[in-house]
Design an enzyme around this catalytic site. Structure first.
Site, short mmCIF file in Angstrom:
data_model
loop_
_atom_site.label_atom_id
_atom_site.label_comp_id
_atom_site.label_asym_id
_atom_site.label_seq_id
_atom_site.Cartn_x
_atom_site.Cartn_y
_atom_site.Cartn_z
CB CYS A 398 -38.68 0.60 0.34
SG CYS A 398 -38.12 1.49 -1.11
CG HIS A 525 -34.41 -0.01 1.98
ND1 HIS A 525 -35.08 -1.20 1.91
CD2 HIS A 525 -34.55 0.58 0.78
CE1 HIS A 525 -35.61 -1.34 0.70
NE2 HIS A 525 -35.31 -0.27 -0.01
CD GLU A 527 -34.08 -2.64 5.14
OE1 GLU A 527 -34.73 -1.71 5.65
OE2 GLU A 527 -34.26 -3.04 3.97
N1 GLN Z 1 -40.25 -0.92 -6.39
C1 GLN Z 1 -40.35 0.24 -5.58
C2 GLN Z 1 -39.59 1.41 -6.16
O1 GLN Z 1 -38.77 1.24 -7.02
C3 GLN Z 1 -39.86 -0.05 -4.17
C4 GLN Z 1 -38.39 -0.30 -4.10
C5 GLN Z 1 -37.97 -0.94 -2.82
O2 GLN Z 1 -38.79 -1.41 -2.04
N2 GLN Z 1 -36.68 -0.97 -2.58
O3 GLN Z 1 -39.80 2.52 -5.76
#
Ligand code: GLN
Length: 550
Positions: A398, A525, A527
């Site tokens: 992310c 994500h 994970e």
């Molecule tokens: N802050 C970034 C976004 O909002 C990444 C978010 C995250 O890593 N979950 O896109």
């Protein structure tokens, strides 16, 4: 439907979630379908707005629910897929009741905690327990209900009262109460002290709930005399006082409980049958043995923000461990505080600066996990640059993908000041930008959340191999920003490959780098869907590549 309620006393952090999940594993191992509900007595509607620093990670479900990390334990232990409603909070209960009141559902009555809130809680438990969770569409047989917090807290009182009523609603033969407590050892003689447990059980019984089982956290196994004393003072059968002492690894917990007879005793109370053979149980014992026998160690540098509190990245750690387990090695994580890699940090604390760089360089692979906010961004960019330039395996999750793209824009395309508008809204080269569906005024549940499809555009990539030859991938998301579509052509021309995109091919989901052993980033994500025996593919890719450098 049978309910196994797990409550806790004395203090939080006793491993109630692991106890509850382990009991779930034991029930599943005798052939029953098991679901789980976590009750969190706080007023937040969900965990979405809560700081991982205080509460641990925000776990994300397929349906986009942002929930307590214990739901992650349940999904991993029981190999199930839960819904947002499997996490019940005071916020959710009250908003349901208040909404009903505004609709006029209560027909002029005074709306009160008892019976309206307590009824809503019981209805919720019954409704949600019946939701299929194992992908076969069949209703579960048993639902584990974990009551968060400790009994006696003001906040949990309505839930305790609801559970007291609930045992009559569902019938005592369908209700088991397991109370998790602490048995500390004090003094030179090292006596196991029962008083804290006596007090918490007294509190529970005053509320009308009598535990069927006590699970006592202690460093060493409970002595027979301790068990007897607890049985006597807590109105529990001696055989139902269970010792939850320290074990070599987390997969041992079901075995430890099983060996004390808990499976048979719960089965007897709930009228369940125990089959001759229990292959799932045998798998767990084998898994625990295997974890203990691992010899080689892989070291991954985790470049994050909350390095002091591992719960903040719980699922990421689990996904790394599952992957290491698969390749036959132990996972060792070096926590590197992102900000301490920045040049300006050297003036502040040159020792820590040197240590952080040394840890990064000593690692077999680098991981930049998800995150929000500007702190440590430049350090993460440096970590990505280091991994890219030195052929070190890299996984960016992310924010970790966004950071890798920004680094590439700055240092390969030469776009000075390239950034995400999250961190610099005046950047001359907005490489990562705000997504149209986000909200800047409301933080709760306004992100791109939950399971979305990624399509792979080529078979010639790590992702295709790692996902077992699938070209459609379903993973969970939680973000507000995305790679700027206007910059894709330039980035691709310079060698950054966007191998996975969303179904409209508008959103960049997976990056890879040509001519690098493993440089991989996911906007999602991965994970959250990792399982002990089915590690998340991007994590497995990182660990495999890291293993080659041992
Ligand atoms: N802050 C970034 C976004 O909002 C990444 C978010 C995250 O890593 N979950 O896109």
């Amino acid at each position: 439907m049978r309910f196994i309620v797990v409550s806790g006393g004395v203090l939080s952090g006793l491993g109630k979630g692991v106890t509850a999940s382990s009991i779930g594993v034991l029930m599943k191992s005798i052939g029953y379908r098991v679901s789980a509900i976590k009750i969190d007595p706080y007023l937040n509607i969900d965990a979405g707005t809560m700081s991982p620093f205080e509460h641990g990670e925000v776990f994300v479900l397929d349906d986009g629910g942002e929930v307590d990390l214990d739901l992650g334990n349940y999904e991993r232990f029981l190999d199930i897929t839960l819904t947002r409603d499997n996490n019940l909070t005071t916020g959710k209960v009250y908003s349901a009741v208040i909404e009903a009141e505004r609709r006029g559902d209560y027909l002029g009555k005074t709306v009160q905690v008892v019976p309206h809130i307590t009824d809503e809680i019981q209805n919720w438990l019954e409704r949600v327990a019946a939701i299929p969770v194992d992908g076969n569409g069949a209703e579960p047989d048993i639902c584990i209900v974990e009551l968060g917090g400790t009994v006696g807290d003001i906040e949990s009182a309505p839930f305790v009262e609801a559970l007291r009523q609930f045992q009559f609603r569902v019938g005592k033969e369908n209700f088991v109460l397991v109370h998790v407590s602490l048995v500390p050892v004090i003094g030179v003689v090292g006596e196991q002290k029962t008083k804290p447990t006596q007090h918490t059980v007294k509190e529970l019984r005053a509320a009308g709930l009598s535990p069927d089982f006590l699970v006592c956290r202690a460093e060493e196994p409970l002595l027979p005399a301790t068990k007897e004393k607890l049985a006597l003072f807590c109105h529990v059968e001696p055989s139902h006082v269970l010792s939850a002492h320290d074990v070599s690894n987390i997969y041992r917990v079901p075995q430890m409980l099983n060996e004390q007879g808990v499976t048979e005793m719960i089965a007897e109370k709930l009228n369940l049958e125990i089959p001759e053979s229990r292959p799932l149980y045998d798998d767990w014992v084998a898994m625990a043995d295997r974890v203990d026998s691992l010899e080689k160690t892989i070291n991954i540098a985790m470049v994050g923000k909350y390095t002091g509190l591992t719960d903040s990245y719980l699922s990421v750690i689990k996904a790394l461990q599952h992957s290491a387990f698969k390749v036959g090695a132990k996972m060792e994580i070096s926590w590197v505080e992102a900000a301490s890699l920045e040049a300006k940090f050297e003036d502040k604390d040159s020792e820590k600066y040197a240590e952080s760089w040394a840890a990064l360089k000593a690692a077999h692979g680098v991981l930049v996990p998800g995150g929000f906010g500007i702190r440590g961004i430049e350090g993460k960019i440096l970590a990505a640059q280091y991994a890219r330039e030195n052929g070190v395996p890299y996984l960016g999750v992310c924010l970790g993908l966004q950071v890798a793209v920004i680094e590439f824009a700055r240092n390969v395309l030469g776009l000075e000041g390239a950034n995400s508008t999250e961190f610099d809204d005046k950047t001359p080269h907005p490489t990562v930008i705000f997504m149209p569906e986000g909200s800047k005024t409301h933080m709760g549940a306004t992100m791109r959340l939950g399971s979305r499809q990624t399509n792979l555009h080529t078979e010639d990539c790590h992702a295709f191999r790692l996902y077992g030859g699938a070209k459609k991938i379903h993973e969970r998301h939680r973000h507000r920003y995305e790679v700027n579509p206007d910059m894709i052509a330039d980035l691709e021309a310079a060698g950054l490959r966007f191998v996975g995109k969303d179904t409209e091919a508008q959103r960049m989901e997976i990056i890879e780098l040509a001519d690098h052993p493993y440089y991989f980033g996911t906007q999602y994500h991965p994970e959250f869907k990792s399982r002990p025996n089915r590690p998340s593919p991007p994590f497995l890719g990182l660990v495999e590549a890291a293993f080659k450098r041992l």
